[in-house]
Design a protein around this motif. Structure first.
Motif, PDB file in Angstrom:
ATOM      1  N   UNK A   5      -3.716   5.079  -7.476  1.00 35.84           N
ATOM      2  CA  UNK A   5      -3.038   3.916  -6.889  1.00 35.84           C
ATOM      3  C   UNK A   5      -1.685   4.372  -6.364  1.00 35.84           C
ATOM      4  N   UNK A   6      -1.410   4.010  -5.131  1.00 36.58           N
ATOM      5  CA  UNK A   6      -0.152   4.359  -4.476  1.00 36.58           C
ATOM      6  C   UNK A   6       0.580   3.066  -4.133  1.00 36.58           C
ATOM      7  N   UNK A   7       1.778   2.894  -4.683  1.00 32.31           N
ATOM      8  CA  UNK A   7       2.581   1.708  -4.372  1.00 32.31           C
ATOM      9  C   UNK A   7       3.556   2.084  -3.271  1.00 32.31           C
ATOM     10  N   UNK A   8       3.334   1.526  -2.096  1.00 28.56           N
ATOM     11  CA  UNK A   8       4.161   1.815  -0.938  1.00 28.56           C
ATOM     12  C   UNK A   8       3.341   2.439   0.177  1.00 28.56           C
ATOM     13  N   UNK A   9       3.407   1.844   1.375  1.00 25.41           N
ATOM     14  CA  UNK A   9       2.604   2.363   2.494  1.00 25.41           C
ATOM     15  C   UNK A   9       3.476   2.916   3.617  1.00 25.41           C
ATOM     16  N   UNK A  10       4.652   3.456   3.251  1.00 24.38           N
ATOM     17  CA  UNK A  10       5.462   4.151   4.230  1.00 24.38           C
ATOM     18  C   UNK A  10       4.948   5.568   4.449  1.00 24.38           C
ATOM     19  N   UNK A  11       5.761   6.407   5.087  1.00 27.18           N
ATOM     20  CA  UNK A  11       5.315   7.751   5.416  1.00 27.18           C
ATOM     21  C   UNK A  11       4.952   8.549   4.168  1.00 27.18           C
ATOM     22  N   UNK A  12       5.666   8.344   3.055  1.00 24.19           N
ATOM     23  CA  UNK A  12       5.377   9.101   1.830  1.00 24.19           C
ATOM     24  C   UNK A  12       4.027   8.714   1.249  1.00 24.19           C
ATOM     25  N   UNK A  13       3.837   7.425   1.034  1.00 27.01           N
ATOM     26  CA  UNK A  13       2.612   6.959   0.412  1.00 27.01           C
ATOM     27  C   UNK A  13       1.382   7.218   1.248  1.00 27.01           C
ATOM     28  N   UNK A  14       1.483   6.989   2.544  1.00 26.99           N
ATOM     29  CA  UNK A  14       0.327   7.178   3.420  1.00 26.99           C
ATOM     30  C   UNK A  14      -0.003   8.658   3.574  1.00 26.99           C
ATOM     31  N   UNK A  26     -11.542  11.185  -4.860  1.00 25.21           N
ATOM     32  CA  UNK A  26     -10.987  10.118  -5.683  1.00 25.21           C
ATOM     33  C   UNK A  26     -11.019   8.778  -4.934  1.00 25.21           C
ATOM     34  N   UNK A  27     -11.098   7.707  -5.703  1.00 31.52           N
ATOM     35  CA  UNK A  27     -10.867   6.379  -5.138  1.00 31.52           C
ATOM     36  C   UNK A  27      -9.361   6.224  -4.913  1.00 31.52           C
ATOM     37  N   UNK A  28      -8.980   5.735  -3.744  1.00 31.49           N
ATOM     38  CA  UNK A  28      -7.564   5.614  -3.379  1.00 31.49           C
ATOM     39  C   UNK A  28      -7.273   4.176  -2.966  1.00 31.49           C
ATOM     40  N   UNK A  29      -6.217   3.611  -3.556  1.00 32.57           N
ATOM     41  CA  UNK A  29      -5.752   2.280  -3.154  1.00 32.57           C
ATOM     42  C   UNK A  29      -4.268   2.363  -2.813  1.00 32.57           C
ATOM     43  N   UNK A  30      -3.918   1.889  -1.615  1.00 34.26           N
ATOM     44  CA  UNK A  30      -2.523   1.840  -1.173  1.00 34.26           C
ATOM     45  C   UNK A  30      -2.068   0.389  -1.160  1.00 34.26           C
ATOM     46  N   UNK A  31      -0.934   0.123  -1.832  1.00 30.92           N
ATOM     47  CA  UNK A  31      -0.448  -1.252  -2.007  1.00 30.92           C
ATOM     48  C   UNK A  31       0.891  -1.414  -1.296  1.00 30.92           C
ATOM     49  N   UNK A  32       1.037  -2.521  -0.585  1.00 28.44           N
ATOM     50  CA  UNK A  32       2.315  -2.856   0.032  1.00 28.44           C
ATOM     51  C   UNK A  32       2.419  -4.363   0.193  1.00 28.44           C
ATOM     52  N   UNK A  33       3.564  -4.908  -0.185  1.00 33.27           N
ATOM     53  CA  UNK A  33       3.822  -6.319   0.083  1.00 33.27           C
ATOM     54  C   UNK A  33       4.485  -6.530   1.422  1.00 33.27           C
ATOM     55  N   UNK A  72      -6.786  -0.775   1.094  1.00 33.47           N
ATOM     56  CA  UNK A  72      -5.465  -1.356   1.314  1.00 33.47           C
ATOM     57  C   UNK A  72      -5.376  -2.703   0.609  1.00 33.47           C
ATOM     58  N   UNK A  73      -4.221  -2.947  -0.029  1.00 36.22           N
ATOM     59  CA  UNK A  73      -3.995  -4.246  -0.658  1.00 36.22           C
ATOM     60  C   UNK A  73      -2.580  -4.709  -0.312  1.00 36.22           C
ATOM     61  N   UNK A  74      -2.487  -5.891   0.259  1.00 31.05           N
ATOM     62  CA  UNK A  74      -1.185  -6.457   0.609  1.00 31.05           C
ATOM     63  C   UNK A  74      -0.728  -7.359  -0.532  1.00 31.05           C
ATOM     64  N   UNK A  75       0.230  -6.859  -1.316  1.00 28.93           N
ATOM     65  CA  UNK A  75       0.724  -7.603  -2.481  1.00 28.93           C
ATOM     66  C   UNK A  75       2.007  -6.952  -2.969  1.00 28.93           C
ATOM     67  N   UNK A  76       2.820  -7.737  -3.675  1.00 32.81           N
ATOM     68  CA  UNK A  76       4.037  -7.227  -4.302  1.00 32.81           C
ATOM     69  C   UNK A  76       3.746  -6.917  -5.761  1.00 32.81           C
ATOM     70  N   UNK A  77       4.153  -5.749  -6.198  1.00 26.38           N
ATOM     71  CA  UNK A  77       3.957  -5.359  -7.593  1.00 26.38           C
ATOM     72  C   UNK A  77       5.128  -5.880  -8.418  1.00 26.38           C
ATOM     73  N   UNK A  78       4.799  -6.510  -9.550  1.00 27.25           N
ATOM     74  CA  UNK A  78       5.820  -7.120 -10.398  1.00 27.25           C
ATOM     75  C   UNK A  78       6.067  -6.323 -11.671  1.00 27.25           C
ATOM     76  N   UNK A  79       5.040  -5.631 -12.170  1.00 25.74           N
ATOM     77  CA  UNK A  79       5.152  -4.955 -13.460  1.00 25.74           C
ATOM     78  C   UNK A  79       4.245  -3.741 -13.495  1.00 25.74           C
ATOM     79  N   UNK A  80       4.747  -2.654 -14.116  1.00 23.51           N
ATOM     80  CA  UNK A  80       3.936  -1.453 -14.329  1.00 23.51           C
ATOM     81  C   UNK A  80       3.863  -1.193 -15.827  1.00 23.51           C
TER      82      UNK A  80
END
Length: 444
Positions: A5-14, A26-33, A72-80
């Motif tokens: 799981x990658x939180x952030x879809x800017x140049x680093x995360x992508x 691997x299964x890959x999920x990129x998250x960005x709000x 891809x998931x469009x959401x804000x992460x609140x807690x890790x």
């Protein structure tokens, strides 16, 4: 199947997602709000100026992600929750991970100014910042920008395209004074004031932002008590790592997320890259937090190797950066600080039109070049990187300067003028050893 799981879809995360896919199944999920799809953050200004549309800033077509099995998931992460390897989104939904990459970027600095959260006040980092700026600069006449740096210049250029008068508040005694030496800061100040008619106020701090009866910015108060009317306030006094949502987690944070040379945090299987990462031991003369595009991309490539099973250290090499101040291009290689280091000397040349300059800092004892700044001309990255790696001295660099010239076929050259000034100042008799640049050297 391992879930990354990658939180952030800017140049680093992508970049991390792309390279993990190249190296693994691997299964890959990129998250960005912020946005559903990756876009070029540096192109935000061109959307506002009408040169591009948002869809033009997406380097990959929308079908790219499904084709490469990147969810891809469009959401804000609140807690890790690192013990359970689970993240919680705003609204309560959760997602489990095996490896977590934090690529959450930056946020615009706010320093507790009264009125900093009013309508008509904003930064220039996120897509939401651009939307806020678009909304609150319709048909206005005057804006105040707080903080003199690259983001502030971009915002000023944007506003001027809509005939909005810009007043710049800079607390230092020169433009971008925490980065540039005096002469370069003065060169840029002349350019933006004399040619672009920006009202630059040096040694001036923001004290307060005043609201109108609708709760919108109507003026600012400076540190001297002056009231400046405006309808928009741009806060561009730098950025800081976007890590607030991690403060209650077990992940160690100072200004950013602490990482070792492998970009690993203190928690197993949790990594941090890009603007939000803070290196525990920075490379020589490099800052522990580096918020530039290319370092984020490099970190993404490196962490992908580790996640895919090939643990690899991050070694960025010599510092470099480039930008534009309206019409003047800027490059820097190696290390040129706003003040000379102990045991360091400098050579500075400026053109007669005051739109071009070159600075080379070097060691006083042996002449080895530490770094260079150049404004208004282009230099070749590969040449300067090689010179720095080889430990070349300033005499060698100046005699071979045409080799680094990026535009010898199309623009006036100044190498002879530069070396002549150096000879006058040092009593030496150096001569240019190469011809009209790299291409001429190759094909001569």
């Amino acid at each position: 199947m391992k879930h990354v799981v990658i939180i952030g879809n800017g140049i680093s995360g992508v970049t991390a997602a792309r390279h993990i896919r190249k190296l693994s199944n691997h299964r890959i999920t990129v998250i960005s709000g912020e946005s559903e799809h990756f876009f070029s953050r540096t192109a935000l200004m061109y959307i506002y100026m009408g040169h591009m549309k948002y869809e033009h800033t997406k380097p990959y077509e929308d079908r790219f992600w499904a084709k490469n099995r990147i969810e891809l998931k469009k959401a804000w992460v609140e807690l890790v929750n690192t013990q359970e390897k689970r993240i919680t989104f705003q609204g309560g939904e959760t997602m489990d991970y095996d490896s977590l990459i934090l690529a959450t970027g930056s946020k615009s600095n706010k320093f507790g100014w009264p009125g900093q959260d009013l309508d008509g006040v904003g930064g220039l980092y996120s897509l939401q910042d651009l939307e806020n700026m678009e909304k609150h600069t319709q048909n206005i006449k005057q804006a105040v920008i707080v903080g003199g740096g690259l983001i502030g210049v971009e915002m000023a250029e944007m506003l001027l395209t809509r005939n909005i008068k810009v007043i710049f508040l800079v607390r230092e005694d020169r433009f971008w004074g925490n980065v540039l030496p005096t002469e370069e800061g003065q060169l840029i100040a002349r350019h933006i004031t004399e040619e672009h008619h920006i009202d630059l106020r040096l040694n001036t701090e923001l004290k307060e932002i005043l609201a109108d009866h609708q709760g919108r910015a109507r003026a600012v108060i400076t540190g001297t008590g002056e009231e400046i009317p405006c309808q928009f306030v741009g806060l561009t006094a730098g950025v800081s790592p976007n890590v607030d949502f991690l403060k209650n987690s077990s992940i160690e944070i100072q200004r950013g997320i602490l990482v070792n040379e492998y970009l690993e945090t203190n928690v197993p299987d949790v990594y941090a890259i890009g603007d939000c990462a803070q290196r525990q031991v920075a490379a020589f003369n490099r800052r522990p937090i580096e918020q530039v595009w290319y370092t984020g991309r490099m970190m993404g490539e490196i962490v992908a190797k580790t996640v895919a099973g090939n643990r690899t250290a991050y070694n960025p090499g010599y510092w470099f950066n480039s930008a534009k101040f309206f019409d003047i291009e800027y490059q820097t290689y190696g290390w040129v600080f706003n003040e000379l280091l102990e045991g360091e000397k400098t050579f500075y040349w400026e053109s007669k039109d005051h739109k071009k300059c070159l600075r080379i800092n070097y060691k006083a004892d042996n002449g080895r070049v530490n770094g260079m700044n150049i404004f208004g001309m282009r230099q070749r990255h590969e040449v300067w990187d090689q010179w720095l790696q080889q430990g070349r001295n300033i005499d060698f660099v100046l005699e071979n300067l045409p080799t680094a010239n990026f535009d010898p076929e199309f623009f006036k050259q100044y190498e002879a003028e530069i070396i002549e000034k150096y000879n006058r100042e040092t009593g030496k008799n150096l001569k240019i050893k190469t011809k009209k640049g790299l291409f001429a050297k190759i094909f001569a």
